[in-house]
Scaffold this active site. Structure first.
Site, PDB file in Angstrom:
ATOM      1  N   PRO A 203       0.823  -1.212   0.000  1.00 33.13           N
ATOM      2  CA  PRO A 203       0.000   0.000   0.000  1.00 33.13           C
ATOM      3  C   PRO A 203       0.856   1.260   0.000  1.00 33.13           C
ATOM      4  CG  PRO A 203      -0.826  -1.584   1.595  1.00 33.13           C
ATOM      5  CD  PRO A 203       0.487  -2.109   1.107  1.00 33.13           C
ATOM      6  N   LEU A 204       0.432   2.247  -0.776  1.00 29.71           N
ATOM      7  CA  LEU A 204       1.192   3.489  -0.889  1.00 29.71           C
ATOM      8  C   LEU A 204       1.314   4.187   0.450  1.00 29.71           C
ATOM      9  CD1 LEU A 204       2.610   5.020  -3.169  1.00 29.71           C
ATOM     10  CD2 LEU A 204       0.541   6.401  -3.435  1.00 29.71           C
ATOM     11  N   CYS A 205       0.291   4.058   1.300  1.00 29.01           N
ATOM     12  CA  CYS A 205       0.347   4.718   2.605  1.00 29.01           C
ATOM     13  C   CYS A 205       1.467   4.141   3.465  1.00 29.01           C
ATOM     14  CB  CYS A 205      -1.000   4.605   3.314  1.00 29.01           C
ATOM     15  SG  CYS A 205      -1.540   2.906   3.583  1.00 29.01           S
ATOM     16  N   THR A 206       1.725   2.841   3.302  1.00 32.24           N
ATOM     17  CA  THR A 206       2.838   2.221   4.045  1.00 32.24           C
ATOM     18  C   THR A 206       4.161   2.795   3.584  1.00 32.24           C
ATOM     19  OG1 THR A 206       1.609   0.165   4.363  1.00 32.24           O
ATOM     20  CG2 THR A 206       4.004   0.037   4.566  1.00 32.24           C
ATOM     21  N   THR A 209       4.387   6.591   4.883  1.00 27.24           N
ATOM     22  CA  THR A 209       4.347   6.975   6.300  1.00 27.24           C
ATOM     23  C   THR A 209       5.071   6.020   7.243  1.00 27.24           C
ATOM     24  OG1 THR A 209       2.208   5.866   6.553  1.00 27.24           O
ATOM     25  CG2 THR A 209       2.171   8.212   6.005  1.00 27.24           C
TER      26      THR A 209
END
Length: 423
Positions: A203-206, A209
């Site tokens: 996931p891009l959020c992983t 962040t």
């Protein structure tokens, strides 16, 4: 026909299997000259002259096969030299198929190997019809699916010679598999497609962040940092300067989050999606494939039925099982494959999911129902005409339980899916 065993001294280890029947030989097995002649006259096609292909060509030549053909579209790169042992430094930039064929024939002068430099898709059915056995040493799922569909479509029930056994080998690091496919009679590659599921995306959020692994830091550098700092430059993963820049950014990111393990070599592997190739794994899987080809050509022992798995990362382990045909296989079956979908998802979301679903893995699908066209990838006029459907919900376009036809330019067949709505 008498056999000159003095001239066959190189093959004396093979002749022990061919000159007398064993406890498991086929009832129709005829020991001696007829079987040896059949082996020598068996025309075999090897697809791929890379890590597996080099081992397969060498094994076939040392196993008594005399008429071998090899096809590969690649040229030799310096990175191939550590495991593709038929190549030397002076061969860099030359055709893999041509160099591999010449190298083996130099050592085994009674063997003829005919090379083809090009894509398997460029050859027609008449080309494949001339071979008795086809052996794949490919690193591409798409190419495997293409040759599998082609061989299945060639089968004519009134002509036994049209059935061409396919022996397929594959490796990934310390893992590998060998399988024997009798088109239309046994489970085919498409039946087994869900065993080769695409890797799950991070996931891009992983990445943005909370990276947890060194690979996350490298992906962050490739996807996010490059876009922020060098978006006007097209990323070239073969350019050392670009790779070094990504490595430096990834290393700084890893240090920020106290994540060890980022190296330049790992950076190369992640950005180019390189799977480490292990020479010993190639040797083991190639040996299994050639063993099956030898049994198919001579009937001296039963064939593998039909799938062998190997793993050597923790310990040495093999497991053999029979993978069954699937009635809803789009290649060798006759039923539509059932897919559960969310009726509130858009057609665009469904198309994207076809590339991720283990049972589909279609990258550029064109979709239609029996009564209407849902979306065409080409020609441009039809793409423009059907483009508005991409934003519509599936529930608006198809009925629950309705069948759709899907085609993809990478394959010679059409796929049938039955869409069942989630409750």
């Amino acid at each position: 026909m008498a056999i000159d065993y003095a001239a066959r001294r190189r093959y004396r280890h093979i002749d022990k299997f061919l000159n007398k029947p064993g406890p498991s030989t086929d009832p129709d097995f005829v020991a001696g000259a007829p079987t040896i002649t059949a082996l020598e006259e068996s025309k075999v096609l090897v697809i791929g002259a890379g890590g597996l292909g080099c081992e397969i060509l060498k094994n076939l030549a040392m196993s008594g096969f005399k008429d071998i053909h090899v096809i590969d579209m690649d040229i030799i790169d310096v990175s191939n030299l550590n495991r593709q042992f038929l190549f030397r430094k002076d061969d860099v930039g030359k055709s893999k198929a041509e160099v591999a064929a010449a190298c083996v024939m130099k050592r085994c002068k009674d063997v003829k190997i005919t090379p083809f430099n090009g894509k398997i898709q460029d050859k027609d059915e008449d080309f494949y019809m001339q071979f008795k056995i086809i052996i794949c040493g490919l690193d591409s799922i798409e190419a495997r699916r293409w040759i599998n569909a082609t061989l299945v479509s060639m089968v004519d029930m009134d002509n036994p010679e049209s059935l061409k056994p396919l022996v397929d080998g594959g490796t990934e690091g310390f893992k590998g598999q060998a399988r024997v496919i009798l088109p239309t009679l046994t489970s085919c590659i498409e039946c087994q497609l869900d065993m080769h599921a695409p890797r799950a995306a991070v996931p891009l959020c992983t990445l943005a962040t909370i990276p947890r692994q060194p690979e996350h830091c490298i992906e962050w550098a490739k996807i996010i940092a490059w876009e922020e700092h060098r978006k006007d430059t097209v990323l070239d993963t073969d350019d050392p300067e670009h790779t070094t820049w990504l490595y430096d950014k990834a290393l700084n990111r890893a240090n920020e989050f106290n994540i060890p393990g980022v190296t330049y070599q790992m950076t190369q592997g992640v950005v180019k999606n390189i799977i480490p190739a292990i020479a010993s794994t190639n040797a083991i899987i190639a040996a299994a494939c050639c063993n099956e080809a030898f049994k198919l050509a001579t009937t001296c022992n039963p064939n593998l039925s039909n799938y062998m798995m190997y793993t050597g990362d923790d310990s040495i382990y093999t497991y053999t099982f029979e993978h069954e045909q699937k009635p809803d296989c789009p290649v060798c079956g006759n039923l539509a494959k059932t897919i559960t979908v969310n009726p509130n998802h858009t057609l665009q979301q469904f198309i994207e999911s076809l590339g991720e679903r283990p049972e589909a893995q279609l990258k550029k699908p064109t979709l239609r129902t029996e009564s209407t066209s849902l979306y065409f990838q080409s020609p441009p006029s039809l793409e423009e005409q059907t483009r508005p459907n991409l934003s519509k919900r599936l529930g608006e376009l198809v009925a629950d339980g309705e069948e759709i036809g899907v085609s993809d330019p990478a394959f010679t067949i059409d796929f049938k899916f039955k869409l069942v709505f989630q409750a």
